[in-house]
Design an enzyme around this catalytic site. Structure first.
Site, PDB file in Angstrom:
ATOM      1  N   LYS A 259     108.874  63.411  94.155  1.00 15.70           N
ATOM      2  CA  LYS A 259     107.648  63.787  94.858  1.00 15.70           C
ATOM      3  C   LYS A 259     106.536  62.812  94.492  1.00 15.70           C
ATOM      4  O   LYS A 259     106.429  62.380  93.333  1.00 15.70           O
ATOM      5  CB  LYS A 259     107.270  65.217  94.458  1.00 15.70           C
ATOM      6  CG  LYS A 259     106.091  65.827  95.188  1.00 15.70           C
ATOM      7  CD  LYS A 259     105.903  67.276  94.717  1.00 15.70           C
ATOM      8  CE  LYS A 259     104.782  67.973  95.438  1.00 15.70           C
ATOM      9  NZ  LYS A 259     104.627  69.388  94.994  1.00 15.70           N
TER      10      LYS A 259
ATOM     11  N   SER B 129     104.386  72.527  98.701  1.00 16.32           N
ATOM     12  CA  SER B 129     103.913  71.189  98.974  1.00 16.32           C
ATOM     13  C   SER B 129     104.981  70.104  98.833  1.00 16.32           C
ATOM     14  O   SER B 129     104.785  68.960  99.240  1.00 16.32           O
ATOM     15  CB  SER B 129     102.759  70.851  98.017  1.00 16.32           C
ATOM     16  OG  SER B 129     103.194  70.889  96.659  1.00 16.32           O
TER      17      SER B 129
ATOM     18  N   SER C 128     105.606  75.890  95.525  1.00 18.95           N
ATOM     19  CA  SER C 128     105.836  74.594  96.183  1.00 18.95           C
ATOM     20  C   SER C 128     107.242  74.045  96.048  1.00 18.95           C
ATOM     21  O   SER C 128     107.598  73.063  96.699  1.00 18.95           O
ATOM     22  CB  SER C 128     104.840  73.554  95.657  1.00 18.95           C
ATOM     23  OG  SER C 128     103.554  73.812  96.165  1.00 18.95           O
TER      24      SER C 128
END
Length: 446
Positions: free
Chosen positions: A68, A146, A170
């Site tokens: 990420k 996210s 997330s």
């Protein structure tokens, strides 16, 4: 879907494949049109070279992982899905999470897209685009956030592990929406250094995988600990179904899939009891001044906002600046209220090994329904609130949770969340292994 990491590693060790061939397959998927907006950047030459040097006897055996855009990777900019950090100085070292995955033989294929500054469970990003959920090729649907690109990279087969973070859901939200496994460990077990923070109180570094056994492997590497395995059958566990809030307003697909999953676990011998867990209702009042995420994100962003607020996603900006209004005494009261609330939940769950809940109350809506644009803000925030409603309970609890798929194609994906309070990670993972096996017996929608 490609095999999970452990099955692929066995094929490597048996000589049925090699790491270079597996990396080439990952690269082909990452570069395919369906992977648009999944990766912020890739370095395929470096990935191929690292795979060629790998050993199949390492835990991750030279297989592809994704990172990420929240995590430091040496020599790369950590932009956190933002435009305002796009030209920040590159990181001088790997974050501990990335370093641990690399040392175990994982090869970073690339950095994945994410919601700007990790502040949404929807997964949209107005700066760099939104990766489409691979579960529905006909209609571009949200991937969840996210950790949006990380989830899609695992679901579509580009990566075997998607490194991400979970502050309010997330990891588990995109895992549920994309039909994969997402494990949120107890926050203190994995170091958060080298990961751009959203909430220093609630942030958890964790990962998504294609199976529970892969989730255990990823957790053992990230936390540098061995999960204590149990051979107890499902009949050896006492599970609760929390009825308050967690089951409100489920769409038809999720409601049916969850009821079917619980019935399947009961049939497999699990002792399942419905409980109210009314303490969940108190969370709204406890967080009425904005909660930890607003206050702590504003503390980190306030100087950046002085010069660059116009460059932020307006939907993210609106939630960050709310933290500017929280008073010191309100923040201290929030800390104490959370401590008391955790104690009340722990008391209510005494005697239960874990809790069962739907991970999310809805399947993934079309991206067009919540795409960036002021005219869709109300719908975006409605969807965001719903997606994070169940998962955020566990973050406030400082607990651990795993989302495993409980849908049956052609149903759209949804997840069964198995959760408990802090440091009950091994119990949750062992239950998830049994639950995953039991749910595999459902071969078609009923």
């Amino acid at each position: 879907m490609r095999q999970d990491l452990l099955a692929t590693r066995e094929r490597l060790r048996d000589g049925a494949t090699n790491a270079t061939a597996e990396m080439d397959a990952s690269i082909a998927i990452a570069q395919a049109p369906a992977s648009r907006h999944v990766f912020m950047r890739t370095d395929v030459d470096a990935a191929r070279a690292a795979a060629s040097r790998s050993s199949p006897w390492m835990p991750l055996a030279g297989l592809a992982i994704s990172v990420k855009d929240l995590f430091d990777v040496s020599g790369e900019v950590t932009a956190a899905g933002s435009a305002v950090l796009a030209h920040a100085p590159p990181a001088v070292a790997d974050s501990p999470a990335v370093a641990r995955l690399k040392s175990a033989g994982g090869v970073v294929l690339g950095r994945t897209h994410m919601t700007e500054f990790a502040f949404s469970g929807v997964g949209t990003n107005p700066h760099y685009g939104t990766p489409a959920n691979p579960a529905d090729p006909a209609t571009p649907r949200i991937p969840g956030g996210s950790s949006s690109g990380a989830a899609v990279s695992v679901a579509n087969g580009a990566a075997f592990i998607g490194l991400g973070s979970d502050t309010g859901g997330s990891i588990r939200v995109p895992a549920a929406l994309c039909g994969i496994v997402g494990f949120k460990s107890t926050a203190q077990l994995v170091p958060r250094e080298g990961a751009l923070p959203l909430s220093s109180t609630l942030d958890t570094v964790c990962a998504m995988t294609r199976s529970v056994r892969d989730a255990i492997l990823a957790h053992e590497i990230l936390a540098r600990r061995i999960v204590t395995r149990s051979h107890a059958p499902l009949s050896g566990y006492r599970l609760a179904v929390a009825r308050t809030t967690m089951l409100d307003g489920l769409d038809a697909t999720v409601a049916h899939a969850f009821d079917r999953a619980v019935a399947t676990l009961r049939d497999a011998g699990a002792q399942v009891t419905d409980i109210e867990l009314g303490e969940i209702r108190n969370l709204g009042a406890i967080q009425s001044t904005g909660g930890f995420t607003a206050a702590e994100s504003y503390a980190w962003h306030r100087h950046l906002l002085e010069k660059h607020s116009a460059g932020y996603d307006p939907r993210v900006l609106a939630r960050i600046v709310r933290g500017a209004n929280m008073k010191a005494y309100e923040y201290i009261e929030l800390i104490h209220a959370r401590s008391g609330w955790i104690a009340s939940i722990d008391k209510a769950l005494r005697g239960f090994d874990a809790v069962l809940s739907p991970t999310i109350p809805m399947v993934a809506p079309p991206i067009a329904q919540v795409a960036p644009g002021a005219e869709r803000d109300d719908e975006f925030f409605r969807v965001n609130t719903l997606l994070l409603r169940n998962t955020s309970v566990v973050n406030m609890l400082d607990g651990c949770a795993i989302s495993i798929p409980c849908h049956v194609p052609p149903e759209l994906p949804c997840g069964l969340m198995i959760w408990q309070s802090a440091m009950r990670d091994d119990t949750v993972l062992n239950i998830a292994l049994r639950a995953e096996s039991a749910l595999a017996s459902i071969t078609e929608p009923t």
